[in-house]
Design an enzyme around this catalytic site. Sequence first.
Site, mmCIF file in Angstrom:
data_model
loop_
_atom_site.group_PDB
_atom_site.id
_atom_site.type_symbol
_atom_site.label_atom_id
_atom_site.label_comp_id
_atom_site.label_asym_id
_atom_site.label_seq_id
_atom_site.Cartn_x
_atom_site.Cartn_y
_atom_site.Cartn_z
ATOM 1 N N GLU A 1 0.731 -1.578 0.484
ATOM 2 C CA GLU A 1 0.114 -0.083 -0.277
ATOM 3 C C GLU A 1 0.855 0.999 -0.376
ATOM 4 O OE1 GLU A 1 -3.173 2.516 2.935
ATOM 5 O OE2 GLU A 1 -2.436 0.313 3.372
ATOM 6 N N VAL B 1 7.616 18.592 -12.713
ATOM 7 C CA VAL B 1 7.445 18.720 -14.732
ATOM 8 C C VAL B 1 8.567 18.375 -15.136
ATOM 9 C CG1 VAL B 1 6.023 19.761 -16.272
ATOM 10 C CG2 VAL B 1 5.813 20.427 -13.747
ATOM 11 N N GLY C 1 10.181 14.845 -15.306
ATOM 12 C CA GLY C 1 10.308 13.156 -14.828
ATOM 13 C C GLY C 1 10.641 12.773 -14.070
ATOM 14 N N ALA D 1 -4.856 13.126 -7.755
ATOM 15 C CA ALA D 1 -3.828 12.360 -8.206
ATOM 16 C C ALA D 1 -4.040 11.280 -9.169
ATOM 17 C CB ALA D 1 -2.985 11.982 -6.629
#
Length: 514
Positions: free
Chosen positions: A240, A252, A254, A283
């Site tokens: 989890e 932003v 990668g 998300a």
Amino acid sequence: MEKSEENTKKRKLDEAAEDADNGDATTSEAPMKKQPRADTGDVAREKGGKGAANARKASTEAGKEEADNDSSSGSEVQEEQEAKPEGEDATKSTTADTAAAKDESVKEDPSSSENKADEIAKEDKMDVDNQVTYNKKAERKKAISKQSKKEETENPYDKLRWIVVKPDGRPESLIKLVALKSLFSKQLPKMPRAYIARLVFDRRHTAIAILNDDPAVKDTDDEVIGSICYRAFPEMRFAEIAFCAVNAAHQVKGYGTKLMNLLKQEGARTGIEYFITYADNYAIGYFKKQGFSKTISMPKGRYQGLIKDYDGGTMMECYVHPSIDFTNLPAMLKAQRKFILDRVRLKAKSTNVYDPLPQNFKPNLEGVSRANEAAARAMAIPGILEAGWTMADLLAATGQGKDVDRAKTALKSELLSIVRKVEEQQFSWPFREPVDTSEVKDYLEVIKEPIDLSTIEKRTRMGDHYKSKQMLYADLMLMVNNCKLYNEPSSTYVNCANSLEKYLGNVFRDISSR
């Protein structure tokens, strides 16, 4: 005598030429009115006359016959002299004009030659500039190609600095965990700080983090670029995800994808088969891009009771394939693409070229119905049949086929709407997933045709399984009857089945009343 005559003639001709050259000056010095240039010929004729008289006087002393001859020759000489000065004057005037024209052209030539030289120089410069520009572009393309080839051969994860951190009590681990707690507190402001600290320092949790290479930020909070904190359940082969965050200064770029791929790689190495998380509305998009889905395929018995539900969160799941190298996905996808294209080229016939149709092309349509004429006409074109087209394909592309597709799409939408409404009912929870036959050993011995809502939804999405609403109603009632058949009449499952049967009677009122 003959010599003296020749000398005399020569002298007279020279005097006439000088007079012709100095004609303008002679007339300008005279007190009379200025005469035109043609007067030069008159002066020459006067002098020519004097020369003829002297010749005649000399010839009388030699003899009468010779004098007569000399006089006649003198007259001829006079005529020649009279004609010659005029011709010489015209010739000299023409020569003078030509010389003047040449002088003018000579005067004009320097500027024109300079202009031509400038134009040539400009053209040469343009050629040089174009060549330089071309060479620069060629070098740039070559450098880009070289760089791209280098990037293709290099794995970006090889240069990445990352670690797996566990609360094992070591000082270096505690330093990194404190930095992780600070990162999660900054990037997840809605999470209570005490809750973050409790999970990060929990010995059952593990964190994977990407670190900055800059030595100036070593062992500081800024050293951590991004991190994922998760709890593994090795016995059930799933984990989890508790927190996932990337530093605001490195977003932003990668790092989120690289972080998730590193987590999957570590999970595959340690035997994790599924990752589960509760994502908020902000998300969900990120987790979808990383391969997570809202459809939970992992059996509920594996995670039920081990994780708790979170209000406002959407449960999402990702399957981790054990044989995939998640840190080498670009090269793997490129190899798969190349393989597929190579296989397609073996079967493709796109290189076959057929001649254009003649102007009087008329296919044979005997025995073809009017509705199929367009498809039959297309099938008669050379290359259509060889390309793998069939009458069914062409009929689907015609107006009649489009009408059939519209009807299928409308039916599919209607059936999906019914299935979703059934799934939303509170009493549908026992039917949402297939029965776990590992827990219910004898289920398949009693129920010969197992069915559930997830299977029905998959069949509906296929679009070709259910031809009508009656077929969907039959599967839903089969699901209800299976539940009644296997379970006790007083059980909760049968109560839910009875409620579902009543609901289906209202939805399919026109069918159930038959």
